[in-house]
Scaffold this active site. Structure first.
Site, PDB file in Angstrom:
ATOM      1  N   HIS A  96      38.717  40.682  33.973  1.00  0.00           N
ATOM      2  CA  HIS A  96      38.938  40.460  35.394  1.00  0.00           C
ATOM      3  C   HIS A  96      40.152  41.246  35.854  1.00  0.00           C
ATOM      4  CE1 HIS A  96      36.153  37.045  35.539  1.00  0.00           C
ATOM      5  NE2 HIS A  96      36.713  36.615  34.420  1.00  0.00           N
ATOM      6  N   HIS A 102      38.872  38.050  28.479  1.00  0.00           N
ATOM      7  CA  HIS A 102      38.856  36.782  27.757  1.00  0.00           C
ATOM      8  C   HIS A 102      37.425  36.435  27.384  1.00  0.00           C
ATOM      9  CE1 HIS A 102      38.247  33.938  31.496  1.00  0.00           C
ATOM     10  NE2 HIS A 102      37.622  35.068  31.647  1.00  0.00           N
ATOM     11  N   CYS A 126      30.316  33.512  30.427  1.00  0.00           N
ATOM     12  CA  CYS A 126      31.737  33.664  30.079  1.00  0.00           C
ATOM     13  C   CYS A 126      32.020  33.416  28.601  1.00  0.00           C
ATOM     14  CB  CYS A 126      32.599  32.769  30.952  1.00  0.00           C
ATOM     15  SG  CYS A 126      32.584  33.272  32.683  1.00  0.00           S
ATOM     16  N   HIS A 131      34.690  39.501  28.442  1.00  0.00           N
ATOM     17  CA  HIS A 131      34.583  40.156  29.750  1.00  0.00           C
ATOM     18  C   HIS A 131      35.977  40.193  30.364  1.00  0.00           C
ATOM     19  CE1 HIS A 131      34.461  35.875  30.603  1.00  0.00           C
ATOM     20  NE2 HIS A 131      34.820  36.141  31.849  1.00  0.00           N
ATOM     21  N   GLU A 182      41.043  34.962  39.831  1.00  0.00           N
ATOM     22  CA  GLU A 182      40.203  35.610  38.812  1.00  0.00           C
ATOM     23  C   GLU A 182      39.208  36.575  39.447  1.00  0.00           C
ATOM     24  OE1 GLU A 182      38.973  33.529  34.996  1.00  0.00           O
ATOM     25  OE2 GLU A 182      37.115  33.472  36.153  1.00  0.00           O
ATOM     26  N   HIS A 199      46.166  43.954  30.174  1.00  0.00           N
ATOM     27  CA  HIS A 199      45.368  44.728  29.218  1.00  0.00           C
ATOM     28  C   HIS A 199      45.320  44.066  27.843  1.00  0.00           C
ATOM     29  CE1 HIS A 199      45.536  47.694  32.405  1.00  0.00           C
ATOM     30  NE2 HIS A 199      44.452  48.219  31.839  1.00  0.00           N
TER      31      HIS A 199
END
Length: 147
Positions: A30, A15, A24, A28, A134, A74
């Site tokens: 998670h 995201h 952020c 990137h 997260e 994904h």
């Protein structure tokens, strides 16, 4: 007797937080963990194949996978309410982009997931709790009794 059962799901999601004032803001990813707890009455019928269960864990898995995991795993989540002119190449270059109607924070992603799960729960089964983790130390939680 009413009980709760819980199952944990893992998904990989990327995201970017449009307009955010930190790292952020960049794309990137998670390794998320989604914890889902449901409640219902334990089946007490010796002639039933699912006697002693609230729900078969494999049935819960099918529900969560179809409502959440298949879409989010994904995928790249981006706020679709922002100008994405500079990201057109990104949107055209990947096959699984979700243009959210929200800023894709952990909190907002969990709200979206909860809405999807509530809509898919079978009769007699209630979503009581959900947690989207997260990172190892950062997560959002949703409790039915708070809502």
């Amino acid at each position: 007797m009413n009980l709760r059962v819980t199952k944990i799901f893992e998904l990989e999601t990327a995201h970017a937080l449009w307009g955010y004032d930190g790292k952020c803001a960049n794309i990137h990813g998670h390794s998320y963990k989604l914890t889902v707890s449901i409640a219902g009455e334990v089946l007490n019928d010796n002639s039933a194949v699912k006697n002693g269960m609230i729900i078969d864990f494999s049935d819960l898995k099918k529900i969560v996978k179809s409502a959440v995991v298949e879409d989010f795993d994904h995928a790249l989540l981006v706020n679709g309410n922002t100008p994405h002119a500079k990201y057109k190449d990104v949107e055209n270059g990947f096959s699984k982009i979700i243009l959210c109607d929200y800023q894709p924070t952990c909190e907002n992603m969990l709200i979206d997931m909860v809405k999807r799960l509530v809509a898919k729960m079978p009769e007699g089964i209630i979503l009581k709790y959900a947690k989207l983790q997260e990172t190892q130390s950062s997560f959002a939680e949703w409790f039915l009794e708070d809502n």
